[in-house]
Design a protein around this motif. Structure first.
Motif, mmCIF file in Angstrom:
data_model
loop_
_atom_site.group_PDB
_atom_site.id
_atom_site.type_symbol
_atom_site.label_atom_id
_atom_site.label_comp_id
_atom_site.label_asym_id
_atom_site.label_seq_id
_atom_site.Cartn_x
_atom_site.Cartn_y
_atom_site.Cartn_z
ATOM 1 N N TYR A 30 0.826 -1.206 0.000
ATOM 2 C CA TYR A 30 0.000 0.000 0.000
ATOM 3 C C TYR A 30 0.863 1.260 0.000
ATOM 4 O O TYR A 30 0.675 2.164 -0.817
ATOM 5 C CB TYR A 30 -0.937 -0.010 1.209
ATOM 6 N N PHE A 31 1.836 1.318 0.897
ATOM 7 C CA PHE A 31 2.658 2.519 0.994
ATOM 8 C C PHE A 31 3.694 2.633 -0.122
ATOM 9 O O PHE A 31 4.216 3.712 -0.360
ATOM 10 C CB PHE A 31 3.321 2.631 2.367
ATOM 11 N N ARG A 32 3.989 1.547 -0.799
ATOM 12 C CA ARG A 32 4.912 1.588 -1.937
ATOM 13 C C ARG A 32 4.196 1.927 -3.238
ATOM 14 O O ARG A 32 4.838 2.121 -4.260
ATOM 15 C CB ARG A 32 5.625 0.242 -2.102
ATOM 16 N N SER A 33 2.885 1.969 -3.210
ATOM 17 C CA SER A 33 2.110 2.227 -4.420
ATOM 18 C C SER A 33 1.555 3.649 -4.406
ATOM 19 O O SER A 33 1.499 4.305 -3.371
ATOM 20 C CB SER A 33 0.952 1.237 -4.524
ATOM 21 N N SER A 34 1.124 4.075 -5.563
ATOM 22 C CA SER A 34 0.499 5.401 -5.653
ATOM 23 C C SER A 34 -0.891 5.390 -5.027
ATOM 24 O O SER A 34 -1.466 6.449 -4.787
ATOM 25 C CB SER A 34 0.404 5.837 -7.120
ATOM 26 N N TRP A 35 -1.413 4.205 -4.735
ATOM 27 C CA TRP A 35 -2.733 4.127 -4.125
ATOM 28 C C TRP A 35 -2.767 4.735 -2.731
ATOM 29 O O TRP A 35 -3.822 5.116 -2.247
ATOM 30 C CB TRP A 35 -3.212 2.684 -4.063
ATOM 31 N N SER A 36 -1.626 4.852 -2.082
ATOM 32 C CA SER A 36 -1.630 5.429 -0.735
ATOM 33 C C SER A 36 -2.078 6.884 -0.753
ATOM 34 O O SER A 36 -2.542 7.401 0.252
ATOM 35 C CB SER A 36 -0.257 5.300 -0.079
ATOM 36 N N SER A 37 -1.967 7.535 -1.884
ATOM 37 C CA SER A 37 -2.416 8.935 -1.975
ATOM 38 C C SER A 37 -3.926 9.038 -2.184
ATOM 39 O O SER A 37 -4.471 10.135 -2.154
ATOM 40 C CB SER A 37 -1.691 9.650 -3.116
ATOM 41 N N GLU A 38 -4.588 7.909 -2.383
ATOM 42 C CA GLU A 38 -6.023 7.917 -2.667
ATOM 43 C C GLU A 38 -6.891 7.585 -1.461
ATOM 44 O O GLU A 38 -8.109 7.485 -1.588
ATOM 45 C CB GLU A 38 -6.328 6.932 -3.803
ATOM 46 N N GLY A 39 -6.281 7.378 -0.302
ATOM 47 C CA GLY A 39 -7.055 7.084 0.908
ATOM 48 C C GLY A 39 -7.834 5.788 0.804
ATOM 49 O O GLY A 39 -7.301 4.764 0.387
ATOM 50 N N ILE A 40 -9.121 5.846 1.151
ATOM 51 C CA ILE A 40 -9.953 4.648 1.175
ATOM 52 C C ILE A 40 -10.066 4.032 -0.212
ATOM 53 O O ILE A 40 -9.992 2.807 -0.369
ATOM 54 C CB ILE A 40 -11.342 4.955 1.760
ATOM 55 N N SER A 41 -10.223 4.837 -1.229
ATOM 56 C CA SER A 41 -10.321 4.321 -2.598
ATOM 57 C C SER A 41 -9.081 3.509 -2.974
ATOM 58 O O SER A 41 -9.178 2.423 -3.541
ATOM 59 C CB SER A 41 -10.515 5.490 -3.571
ATOM 60 N N GLY A 42 -7.916 4.034 -2.637
ATOM 61 C CA GLY A 42 -6.675 3.321 -2.913
ATOM 62 C C GLY A 42 -6.555 2.044 -2.101
ATOM 63 O O GLY A 42 -6.089 1.015 -2.602
ATOM 64 N N GLY A 43 -6.986 2.107 -0.848
ATOM 65 C CA GLY A 43 -6.965 0.917 -0.010
ATOM 66 C C GLY A 43 -7.856 -0.180 -0.567
ATOM 67 O O GLY A 43 -7.492 -1.353 -0.577
ATOM 68 N N LEU A 44 -9.016 0.204 -1.085
ATOM 69 C CA LEU A 44 -9.933 -0.784 -1.660
ATOM 70 C C LEU A 44 -9.410 -1.336 -2.984
ATOM 71 O O LEU A 44 -9.627 -2.510 -3.298
ATOM 72 C CB LEU A 44 -11.324 -0.180 -1.829
ATOM 73 N N LYS A 45 -8.718 -0.523 -3.760
ATOM 74 C CA LYS A 45 -8.117 -1.015 -5.006
ATOM 75 C C LYS A 45 -7.058 -2.078 -4.697
ATOM 76 O O LYS A 45 -7.012 -3.124 -5.341
ATOM 77 C CB LYS A 45 -7.503 0.125 -5.806
ATOM 78 N N LEU A 46 -6.212 -1.801 -3.718
ATOM 79 C CA LEU A 46 -5.208 -2.786 -3.332
ATOM 80 C C LEU A 46 -5.883 -4.023 -2.740
ATOM 81 O O LEU A 46 -5.471 -5.151 -3.014
ATOM 82 C CB LEU A 46 -4.214 -2.202 -2.328
ATOM 83 N N ALA A 47 -6.932 -3.830 -1.952
ATOM 84 C CA ALA A 47 -7.657 -4.958 -1.366
ATOM 85 C C ALA A 47 -8.192 -5.875 -2.460
ATOM 86 O O ALA A 47 -8.073 -7.105 -2.365
ATOM 87 C CB ALA A 47 -8.799 -4.446 -0.492
ATOM 88 N N MET A 48 -8.762 -5.293 -3.504
ATOM 89 C CA MET A 48 -9.296 -6.096 -4.600
ATOM 90 C C MET A 48 -8.176 -6.878 -5.297
ATOM 91 O O MET A 48 -8.306 -8.063 -5.572
ATOM 92 C CB MET A 48 -10.025 -5.212 -5.611
#
Length: 140
Positions: free
Chosen positions: A64-82
């Motif tokens: 999560y923290f190595r990806s650009s998704w960390s800048s997206e908050g919950i949306s980024g967390g859910l993308k990584l979760a999927m």
């Protein structure tokens, strides 16, 4: 690693432990036993479970923290979760079904898929929310 990263990792670990015990032991233990998939429910190797929890939580937080998704908050967390749920389903759920005689494949896919969706969904929501609250990204 900062104190905030450690807090987020600890939250991920607690969620992982809680959802795993709640799902596998409280809600669906008998269903897993009936499927014939889990044959160690009476004498599990607790150390393996603990290592699995540590690995899952650590992998999720680091990716999560190595990806650009960390800048997206919950949306980024859910993308990584999927993404992690799809990967885990391919590696373990489908892999197990290919190698182990399972009494009811439909139930196996529903139970295992449901667990992955609940587990990683909760991780994605919590890690994304706490990351946004603490204002962190790209720091691990």
């Amino acid at each position: 690693m900062t104190k905030q990263h450690l807090v987020i990792w600890a939250l991920a670990l607690v969620i992982t432990i809680f959802i795993s015990i709640f799902w596998h032991v409280i809600l669906f233990e008998q269903a897993y036993l009936n499927l014939g998939v889990y044959t160690r429910m009476d004498s599990p190797i607790y150390g393996f479970g603990l290592v699995a929890w540590l690995m899952e939580s650590t992998a999720f937080v680091v990716i999560y923290f190595r990806s650009s998704w960390s800048s997206e908050g919950i949306s980024g967390g859910l993308k990584l979760a999927m993404l992690m749920a799809i990967f885990t389903a391919a590696a373990s759920v489908m892999g197990s079904a290919a190698k182990v005689q399972i009494n009811d494949l439909t139930q196996w896919f529903l139970l295992s898929g449901g667990f992955l969706a609940a587990h990683f969904g909760m991780l994605g929501l919590a890690v994304g929310w706490l990351n946004r609250k603490l204002g962190m990204e790209y720091e691990l």
